[in-house]
Enzyme design. Sequence first.
Site, PDB file in Angstrom:
ATOM      1  CB  ILE A  72      -6.130   0.054  11.705  1.00 51.67           C
ATOM      2  CG1 ILE A  72      -4.682   0.203  10.951  1.00 51.67           C
ATOM      3  CG2 ILE A  72      -6.590  -1.484  11.655  1.00 51.67           C
ATOM      4  CD1 ILE A  72      -3.557  -0.412  11.944  1.00 51.67           C
ATOM      5  CE1 TYR A 100       9.184  -0.472   2.850  1.00 55.06           C
ATOM      6  CE2 TYR A 100      11.527  -1.029   2.839  1.00 55.06           C
ATOM      7  CZ  TYR A 100      10.100  -1.292   3.227  1.00 55.06           C
ATOM      8  OH  TYR A 100       9.656  -2.666   3.233  1.00 55.06           O
ATOM      9  CE1 TYR A 178       8.514  -2.296   6.756  1.00 56.87           C
ATOM     10  CE2 TYR A 178      10.565  -3.121   6.417  1.00 56.87           C
ATOM     11  CZ  TYR A 178       9.183  -3.343   6.827  1.00 56.87           C
ATOM     12  OH  TYR A 178       8.767  -4.693   6.942  1.00 56.87           O
ATOM     13  CE  LYS A 244      14.074  -2.644 -16.113  1.00 52.91           C
ATOM     14  NZ  LYS A 244      12.999  -1.422 -15.968  1.00 52.91           N
ATOM     15  NE  ARG A 253      17.465  -8.315   0.935  1.00 54.65           N
ATOM     16  CZ  ARG A 253      18.391  -7.554   0.949  1.00 54.65           C
ATOM     17  NH1 ARG A 253      19.518  -7.651   1.044  1.00 54.65           N
ATOM     18  NH2 ARG A 253      18.014  -6.125   0.553  1.00 54.65           N
ATOM     19  CE1 TYR A 324      13.025  -0.484  -5.028  1.00 53.70           C
ATOM     20  CE2 TYR A 324      15.392  -1.130  -5.178  1.00 53.70           C
ATOM     21  CZ  TYR A 324      14.122  -1.600  -5.066  1.00 53.70           C
ATOM     22  OH  TYR A 324      13.948  -3.011  -4.896  1.00 53.70           O
TER      23      TYR A 324
HETATM   24  P1  NAD Z   1       1.232  -7.390   2.847  1.00 54.48           P
HETATM   25  O1  NAD Z   1       1.557  -6.041   2.227  1.00 54.48           O
HETATM   26  O2  NAD Z   1       0.677  -8.587   1.836  1.00 54.48           O
HETATM   27  O3  NAD Z   1       0.412  -7.241   4.195  1.00 54.48           O
HETATM   28  C1  NAD Z   1       0.085  -6.292   4.883  1.00 54.48           C
HETATM   29  C2  NAD Z   1      -1.433  -5.964   4.815  1.00 54.48           C
HETATM   30  O4  NAD Z   1      -1.651  -4.865   5.792  1.00 54.48           O
HETATM   31  C3  NAD Z   1      -2.236  -5.718   3.446  1.00 54.48           C
HETATM   32  O5  NAD Z   1      -3.041  -6.679   2.971  1.00 54.48           O
HETATM   33  C4  NAD Z   1      -2.744  -4.400   3.701  1.00 54.48           C
HETATM   34  O6  NAD Z   1      -3.884  -4.093   3.002  1.00 54.48           O
HETATM   35  C5  NAD Z   1      -2.767  -4.236   5.249  1.00 54.48           C
HETATM   36  N1  NAD Z   1      -2.896  -2.825   5.809  1.00 54.48           N
HETATM   37  C6  NAD Z   1      -1.886  -1.993   5.737  1.00 54.48           C
HETATM   38  N2  NAD Z   1      -2.331  -0.943   6.144  1.00 54.48           N
HETATM   39  C7  NAD Z   1      -3.209  -0.971   6.594  1.00 54.48           C
HETATM   40  C8  NAD Z   1      -4.572  -0.306   7.484  1.00 54.48           C
HETATM   41  N3  NAD Z   1      -4.150   1.105   7.802  1.00 54.48           N
HETATM   42  N4  NAD Z   1      -5.960  -0.666   7.579  1.00 54.48           N
HETATM   43  C9  NAD Z   1      -5.894  -2.036   7.606  1.00 54.48           C
HETATM   44  N5  NAD Z   1      -5.167  -2.854   6.634  1.00 54.48           N
HETATM   45  C10 NAD Z   1      -3.869  -2.362   6.600  1.00 54.48           C
HETATM   46  O7  NAD Z   1       2.684  -7.922   3.441  1.00 54.48           O
HETATM   47  P2  NAD Z   1       3.320  -9.325   4.133  1.00 54.48           P
HETATM   48  O8  NAD Z   1       4.365  -9.557   3.327  1.00 54.48           O
HETATM   49  O9  NAD Z   1       1.980 -10.043   4.257  1.00 54.48           O
HETATM   50  O10 NAD Z   1       3.546  -8.524   5.489  1.00 54.48           O
HETATM   51  C11 NAD Z   1       2.886  -8.611   6.828  1.00 54.48           C
HETATM   52  C12 NAD Z   1       3.795  -8.083   7.681  1.00 54.48           C
HETATM   53  O11 NAD Z   1       5.228  -8.726   7.863  1.00 54.48           O
HETATM   54  C13 NAD Z   1       4.040  -6.498   7.678  1.00 54.48           C
HETATM   55  O12 NAD Z   1       4.273  -5.968   8.988  1.00 54.48           O
HETATM   56  C14 NAD Z   1       5.714  -6.483   7.117  1.00 54.48           C
HETATM   57  O13 NAD Z   1       6.446  -5.305   7.701  1.00 54.48           O
HETATM   58  C15 NAD Z   1       5.978  -7.844   7.755  1.00 54.48           C
HETATM   59  N6  NAD Z   1       7.232  -8.430   7.169  1.00 54.48           N
HETATM   60  C16 NAD Z   1       7.080  -9.254   5.961  1.00 54.48           C
HETATM   61  C17 NAD Z   1       8.228  -9.720   5.389  1.00 54.48           C
HETATM   62  C18 NAD Z   1       8.163 -10.835   4.435  1.00 54.48           C
HETATM   63  O14 NAD Z   1       8.910 -11.589   4.045  1.00 54.48           O
HETATM   64  N7  NAD Z   1       6.736 -11.060   3.530  1.00 54.48           N
HETATM   65  C19 NAD Z   1       9.679  -9.289   5.957  1.00 54.48           C
HETATM   66  C20 NAD Z   1       9.535  -8.610   6.860  1.00 54.48           C
HETATM   67  C21 NAD Z   1       8.470  -8.015   7.574  1.00 54.48           C
HETATM   68  N1  UDP Z   2      15.982  -6.087  -6.380  1.00 55.38           N
HETATM   69  C1  UDP Z   2      16.437  -6.095  -7.644  1.00 55.38           C
HETATM   70  N2  UDP Z   2      15.520  -6.261  -8.700  1.00 55.38           N
HETATM   71  C2  UDP Z   2      13.978  -5.964  -8.508  1.00 55.38           C
HETATM   72  C3  UDP Z   2      13.722  -5.767  -7.239  1.00 55.38           C
HETATM   73  C4  UDP Z   2      14.731  -5.973  -6.039  1.00 55.38           C
HETATM   74  O1  UDP Z   2      17.710  -6.362  -7.890  1.00 55.38           O
HETATM   75  O2  UDP Z   2      13.749  -6.008  -9.651  1.00 55.38           O
HETATM   76  C5  UDP Z   2      16.843  -6.263  -5.263  1.00 55.38           C
HETATM   77  C6  UDP Z   2      16.737  -5.100  -3.885  1.00 55.38           C
HETATM   78  O3  UDP Z   2      17.501  -3.927  -4.413  1.00 55.38           O
HETATM   79  C7  UDP Z   2      17.043  -5.734  -2.728  1.00 55.38           C
HETATM   80  C8  UDP Z   2      16.564  -7.121  -2.921  1.00 55.38           C
HETATM   81  O4  UDP Z   2      16.470  -7.274  -4.462  1.00 55.38           O
HETATM   82  O5  UDP Z   2      18.594  -5.780  -2.786  1.00 55.38           O
HETATM   83  C9  UDP Z   2      15.378  -7.450  -2.288  1.00 55.38           C
HETATM   84  O6  UDP Z   2      14.297  -6.747  -2.570  1.00 55.38           O
HETATM   85  P1  UDP Z   2      12.797  -6.853  -2.029  1.00 55.38           P
HETATM   86  O7  UDP Z   2      12.085  -5.783  -2.633  1.00 55.38           O
HETATM   87  O8  UDP Z   2      12.369  -8.143  -1.913  1.00 55.38           O
HETATM   88  O9  UDP Z   2      13.058  -6.129  -0.355  1.00 55.38           O
HETATM   89  P2  UDP Z   2      14.054  -6.346   0.580  1.00 55.38           P
HETATM   90  O10 UDP Z   2      14.748  -7.799   1.087  1.00 55.38           O
HETATM   91  O11 UDP Z   2      15.099  -5.349   0.415  1.00 55.38           O
HETATM   92  O12 UDP Z   2      13.443  -5.909   1.730  1.00 55.38           O
END
Ligand code: NAD
Ligand code: UDP
Length: 381
Positions: A72, A100, A178, A244, A253, A324
Amino acid sequence: MARVNLDGNSIPMLAICMIGGGGFIGSHLCEKLMAETNHKAVVVDVSSEKINHLLDRSLPWAHRIEFHQMNIKSDSRLETLVQTTDLTINLAAICTPADYNTRPLDTIFSNFIDAIPVIKYCTENNKRLIHFSTCEVYGKTIGSFLPEEYRQDPKYFMLKEDVTPCTFGPVEKQRWSYACAKQMTDRLIYAEHAENGLKFTIVRPYNWIGPRMDFIPGVDGPCDGVPRVLACFSNSLLRGEPLKLVEGGRSQRTFLYIKDAIDAVALMIDNPERADGHIFNVGNPDNEVSVKELAELMIKAYAKVSGVPASSLSTLDVSAEDFYGKGYDDSDRRIPDMTIITKQLAWKPKTPLDELLDVTLQYQHKTYSRAIQRELSKLSN
Ligand code: NAD
Ligand code: UDP
């Protein structure tokens, strides 16, 4: 029988432009839309790997799903797709914490700059937008800055969409690139709504987890890639290596099963009158654990599904800087206040943590254990 929404009105068929719909959340949403609704999914992503099982032309919903391989950042076809659909859902993002502080520019562009045209196309074409934000926009809890005795008071840790301030660390702590970019996007959407009438819903996921989340390094992702915690711990379990714990795994969480989460998103899609103009926390406050406790639960669940004795699986404390790199920081605790989503959409999470870990680790074991065994035996020969 025609489906009806929460107010008893029949639900019209929608064409939905799902940007980033080929990722973890998008793949589960596509599954639900195909199996349980008559909506059409117009999926935009750089990869279709996680939805290929839905794209076979012999499937009964073949006429209701199409995939557009597109970045995009640089594709003029996006505007037409927004114009020709009824609703846009924007999921596209870089959203793995390891990126990040190491790829802050890509993180900021992906979560803010790249979202700007999407918002603009929705406003200009009077299209509804469901945008994916994050619980991380709240940053650290107020309690984390207070003496221990105040930390148990919910008013210092409960995160409320319309009350809680966003509290990030200093600019040098690039972890917050982020959260800050996501917050700016939320503010832009809100401003478009206030000044130009954009119809929006903002979703704040709280650690949604389940099958297909991220990748297993060296199998379906780069060997040196660092996914989110579920996949990091799964990878260690599959390889028989210690899990780890960053800074001893003391951060807390709340984990929500992806299927429960998708039910909430489906309610937003089908109930625009109740969802428009709202920001929704979507999490499971009953599933709170420290990361250390999560590791212990995952060891127990993995032992059950794999037959590997739990006594052979262990954890290892590591520093955040070693794991990290420089500039990492952490959210201490994330408990969603559920008042708004309960009132507007009558949604409640259902699945307890032990149950969702059982299902997810069964999937991880079934999907990856053979590939990992092959890789490990090649290394030992
Ligand atoms: P994900 O990485 O699996 O999905 C994101 C998708 O966006 C990927 O398939 C990637 O290829 C696509 N993408 C990224 N940049 C793109 C670009 N420039 N053009 C086209 N496609 C692109 O992550 P997810 O867990 O499915 O998360 C989806 C959304 O939810 C994100 O905005 C993320 O920040 C938000 N979110 C998810 C969680 C969670 O618990 N999974 C937590 C907080 C926020
Ligand atoms: N974390 C950890 N070991 C790992 C990966 C993540 O201890 O191998 C910790 C990380 O520091 C954070 C939490 O697990 O405190 C959740 O991390 P995640 O990457 O799922 O994303 P976040 O919840 O921070 O967005």
